[in-house]
Motif scaffolding. Structure first.
Motif, PDB file in Angstrom:
ATOM      1  N   PHE A  55      17.045 -32.339 -25.599  1.00 21.47           N
ATOM      2  CA  PHE A  55      17.100 -31.983 -24.177  1.00 21.47           C
ATOM      3  C   PHE A  55      18.489 -31.469 -23.791  1.00 21.47           C
ATOM      4  N   ALA A  56      19.535 -31.936 -24.465  1.00 21.70           N
ATOM      5  CA  ALA A  56      20.872 -31.386 -24.205  1.00 21.70           C
ATOM      6  C   ALA A  56      21.246 -30.350 -25.255  1.00 21.70           C
ATOM      7  N   GLY A  57      20.304 -30.029 -26.140  1.00 22.96           N
ATOM      8  CA  GLY A  57      20.633 -29.160 -27.269  1.00 22.96           C
ATOM      9  C   GLY A  57      20.037 -27.779 -27.209  1.00 22.96           C
ATOM     10  N   GLY A  58      19.371 -27.424 -26.141  1.00 29.40           N
ATOM     11  CA  GLY A  58      18.754 -26.099 -26.061  1.00 29.40           C
ATOM     12  C   GLY A  58      18.071 -25.910 -24.719  1.00 29.40           C
ATOM     13  N   TRP A  59      17.187 -24.921 -24.645  1.00 33.00           N
ATOM     14  CA  TRP A  59      16.557 -24.580 -23.372  1.00 33.00           C
ATOM     15  C   TRP A  59      15.619 -25.685 -22.895  1.00 33.00           C
ATOM     16  N   VAL A  60      15.757 -26.027 -21.621  1.00 32.92           N
ATOM     17  CA  VAL A  60      14.900 -27.020 -20.965  1.00 32.92           C
ATOM     18  C   VAL A  60      14.507 -26.437 -19.612  1.00 32.92           C
ATOM     19  N   SER A  61      13.247 -26.554 -19.268  1.00 34.78           N
ATOM     20  CA  SER A  61      12.804 -26.038 -17.982  1.00 34.78           C
ATOM     21  C   SER A  61      13.299 -26.946 -16.855  1.00 34.78           C
ATOM     22  N   ALA A  62      13.825 -26.329 -15.781  1.00 35.39           N
ATOM     23  CA  ALA A  62      14.521 -27.124 -14.769  1.00 35.39           C
ATOM     24  C   ALA A  62      13.932 -27.000 -13.368  1.00 35.39           C
ATOM     25  N   THR A 172      24.593 -22.765 -26.503  1.00 37.15           N
ATOM     26  CA  THR A 172      24.542 -22.056 -27.793  1.00 37.15           C
ATOM     27  C   THR A 172      23.119 -21.742 -28.246  1.00 37.15           C
ATOM     28  N   ALA A 173      22.135 -22.022 -27.400  1.00 39.09           N
ATOM     29  CA  ALA A 173      20.741 -21.789 -27.823  1.00 39.09           C
ATOM     30  C   ALA A 173      20.489 -20.291 -27.981  1.00 39.09           C
ATOM     31  N   GLU A 174      19.415 -19.962 -28.695  1.00 37.17           N
ATOM     32  CA  GLU A 174      19.006 -18.562 -28.848  1.00 37.17           C
ATOM     33  C   GLU A 174      18.708 -17.974 -27.472  1.00 37.17           C
ATOM     34  N   LEU A 176      16.789 -16.809 -24.266  1.00 38.31           N
ATOM     35  CA  LEU A 176      15.580 -17.479 -23.756  1.00 38.31           C
ATOM     36  C   LEU A 176      14.305 -16.784 -24.230  1.00 38.31           C
ATOM     37  N   HIS A 177      14.295 -15.445 -24.267  1.00 38.00           N
ATOM     38  CA  HIS A 177      13.040 -14.773 -24.640  1.00 38.00           C
ATOM     39  C   HIS A 177      12.659 -15.089 -26.084  1.00 38.00           C
ATOM     40  N   GLU A 178      13.641 -15.386 -26.934  1.00 34.95           N
ATOM     41  CA  GLU A 178      13.299 -15.798 -28.309  1.00 34.95           C
ATOM     42  C   GLU A 178      12.688 -17.190 -28.301  1.00 34.95           C
ATOM     43  N   HIS A 179      13.226 -18.051 -27.471  1.00 34.77           N
ATOM     44  CA  HIS A 179      12.671 -19.402 -27.366  1.00 34.77           C
ATOM     45  C   HIS A 179      11.221 -19.340 -26.874  1.00 34.77           C
ATOM     46  N   LEU A 180      10.958 -18.446 -25.921  1.00 35.19           N
ATOM     47  CA  LEU A 180       9.620 -18.364 -25.332  1.00 35.19           C
ATOM     48  C   LEU A 180       8.636 -17.655 -26.255  1.00 35.19           C
ATOM     49  N   GLY A 181       9.143 -16.792 -27.125  1.00 36.50           N
ATOM     50  CA  GLY A 181       8.288 -16.151 -28.125  1.00 36.50           C
ATOM     51  C   GLY A 181       7.214 -15.284 -27.499  1.00 36.50           C
ATOM     52  N   SER A 243       1.691 -18.648 -31.516  1.00 34.41           N
ATOM     53  CA  SER A 243       2.553 -19.715 -31.000  1.00 34.41           C
ATOM     54  C   SER A 243       3.883 -19.801 -31.740  1.00 34.41           C
ATOM     55  N   ASP A 244       4.569 -18.664 -31.843  1.00 35.55           N
ATOM     56  CA  ASP A 244       5.902 -18.694 -32.456  1.00 35.55           C
ATOM     57  C   ASP A 244       6.916 -19.195 -31.438  1.00 35.55           C
ATOM     58  N   GLY A 245       8.171 -19.281 -31.898  1.00 31.55           N
ATOM     59  CA  GLY A 245       9.232 -19.710 -30.994  1.00 31.55           C
ATOM     60  C   GLY A 245       9.012 -21.143 -30.576  1.00 31.55           C
ATOM     61  N   GLY A 246       9.344 -21.465 -29.318  1.00 29.39           N
ATOM     62  CA  GLY A 246       9.231 -22.835 -28.842  1.00 29.39           C
ATOM     63  C   GLY A 246       7.994 -23.060 -28.010  1.00 29.39           C
ATOM     64  N   THR A 247       6.953 -22.251 -28.180  1.00 30.65           N
ATOM     65  CA  THR A 247       5.770 -22.418 -27.336  1.00 30.65           C
ATOM     66  C   THR A 247       4.521 -22.654 -28.172  1.00 30.65           C
ATOM     67  N   MET A 248       3.556 -23.354 -27.553  1.00 33.80           N
ATOM     68  CA  MET A 248       2.230 -23.582 -28.138  1.00 33.80           C
ATOM     69  C   MET A 248       1.239 -23.039 -27.118  1.00 33.80           C
ATOM     70  N   ASN A 249       0.391 -22.099 -27.532  1.00 30.85           N
ATOM     71  CA  ASN A 249      -0.395 -21.349 -26.561  1.00 30.85           C
ATOM     72  C   ASN A 249      -1.880 -21.339 -26.908  1.00 30.85           C
ATOM     73  N   SER A 250      -2.708 -21.366 -25.861  1.00 28.26           N
ATOM     74  CA  SER A 250      -4.151 -21.329 -26.065  1.00 28.26           C
ATOM     75  C   SER A 250      -4.815 -20.965 -24.740  1.00 28.26           C
ATOM     76  N   TYR A 251      -6.115 -20.766 -24.786  1.00 29.49           N
ATOM     77  CA  TYR A 251      -6.854 -20.637 -23.530  1.00 29.49           C
ATOM     78  C   TYR A 251      -8.195 -21.333 -23.669  1.00 29.49           C
TER      79      TYR A 251
END
Ligand code: FES
Ligand SMILES: [Fe+2]
Length: 424
Positions: A55-62, A172-174, A176-181, A243-251
């Protein structure tokens, strides 16, 4: 000490409190793997590691940008045990700051949201402008080596996607768009930042934060726990999405006789959100954005859950519903059926998560197994396990399709029926 730009103190990362051996059972194909070890839902050392390393080491939604659109408008966001000020400056820029006075460390802002002309510490009245610069404090003129310009609020890296504000305490995180994939392109056809909040409900859930994320990722529990949900979007409908990057996706699919997820299944006159294609009209898109954002896009509204871990066995979940402001301005706008539907569904989920929290505390609890409808839970647990192991290995994820799983169930039922008729 000579004044110099300050970097927030990075606590040295402890050794991972979970061994590679402990997570080895998780790092296997879904149909062979075991679920996470029970103690990761309870152990304070694991909780502290997750907070500091993740949580202190990269992107966190705020939070949402709509809460800080005008100069001076701000909101406070809980991130990794910190309180972060997200504020719009007089120059129109959105910024993030630690809510910590540079004098003797008092928290400066107490109200969770609002509009201020400046930030003034309640203790000795040091004043910072909206851009975070310290104005000359009283009685500091005689100080040796003190330049107020070097004593501004400590900034935090932020970025915005579709109206959601993300914070990176590490800096220092990548990007954001890379994190979101893949969801960046997947949802580029929408302007979700233009939607506005109709309701917020905060829940204090007596369960570990990971249990809540895992719960969101499967509908194996839906027939029993959510009969109202299962009536509109059958539990084995839909598909997993890339679901690459930091996301898991489905519908999941909304049955043709319904319009959306609400108590009645009707959208109460709301058209689909701008940008929806014909295929989108009967889908609900679900994503987990590592580590703490649950995202649910319905044909006519967006719902977001923010997960804020408070203690190993306690989590604050903020659920918010967003609609097209044009629809919200209409006299007959009625979001209540959609809100009531998810408030009910949320409470049903929190109940079973709290039961899981109780059971996993037992000395009898062992690492269980995934059903073939839980490969996305396994995918999240692999993200968790890889991060515990911290050995540089990213375990590849796989998905057992829901249709494949359902076909296997039907084939087994057929075999059993045939066996019964042969025995007759
Ligand atoms: S601690 Fe803020 S002014 Fe003293
Ligand atoms: Fe659920």
């Amino acid at each position: 000490m000579v004044d110099a730009p300050v970097q927030p103190r990075q606590r040295p990362l402890p050794e991972s409190p979970v061994s590679a051996e402990e997570v080895a059972n998780v790092r296997a194909p879904t149909l062979e793997a075991h679920v996470l070890p029970p103690r990761v839902y309870h152990d304070p050392a694991v909780f502290a590691y997750e907070r500091d390393a993740w949580f202190a080491g990269g992107w966190v939604s705020a939070g949402r940008e709509e809460d800080a659109l005008q100069p001076g408008q701000y909101f406070l966001a809980p991130v990794a045990g910190e309180t972060i000020i997200i504020a719009r400056g007089n120059d129109g820029m959105l910024r993030g700051f630690y809510n910590v006075c540079r004098h003797r460390g008092a928290a400066i802002v107490e109200e969770p949201a609002g509009t201020l002309p400046r930030f003034q510490c309640p203790y000795h009245a040091w004043v910072y402008d909206l851009e975070g610069r310290l104005r000359q404090p009283r009685h500091t003129e005689l100080l040796v080596d003190f330049d107020p310009d070097a004593w501004g609020l400590i900034p935090v890296r932020i970025a915005v996607w579709q109206g959601i504000v993300f914070v990176d305490l590490s800096g220092t995180a990548e990007p954001l768009h890379e994190h979101l994939g893949p969801i960046v392109d997947e949802f580029a056809r929408f302007d979700l930042g233009a939607l506005r909040r109709a309701r917020r409900i905060d829940y204090d859930v007596k369960a570990n934060w990971k249990a809540l994320v895992e719960n969101f990722l499967e509908c194996y529990h839906c027939p029993g726990v959510h009969p109202q949900l299962n009536r509109i979007t059958p539990y084995d409908s839909g598909s997993y999405l890339p679901s690459d990057g930091g996301t898991m996706n489905s519908y999941m699919e909304v049955l043709p006789e319904f319009e959306t997820l609400s108590m009645t299944g009707a959208a109460d006159g709301r058209p689909p959100i701008a940008g929806m294609t014909a295929a989108d009209h009967n889908r609900v898109y679900y994503s987990v954005i590592w580590p703490n954002q649950l995202y649910s896009l319905h044909p006519d509204y967006l719902m977001l859950h923010w997960i804020a871990p408070l203690e190993p066995g306690r989590t604050m979940v903020r659920c918010e519903w967003f609609f097209d402001p044009v629809e919200m301005a209409k006299p007959d706008f009625n979001p209540e059926e959609a809100i009531a539907f998810w408030d009910l569904t949320n409470r049903q989920d929190w109940h079973v998560c709290e039961l899981q929290q109780r059971g996993t505390a037992s000395r009898a609890c062992t690492q269980g197994r995934y059903s073939s409808l839980e490969s996305s839970v396994h995918g999240f647990d692999l993200m968790v396990a890889d991060r515990y192991a911290n050995d540089g290995i990213i375990t590849p994820q796989e998905r057992v399709s829901k249709q494949e799983s359902s076909a296997a169930v039907r084939a087994r039922a057929r075999r059993m029926a045939q066996g019964r008729s042969a025995a007759d």
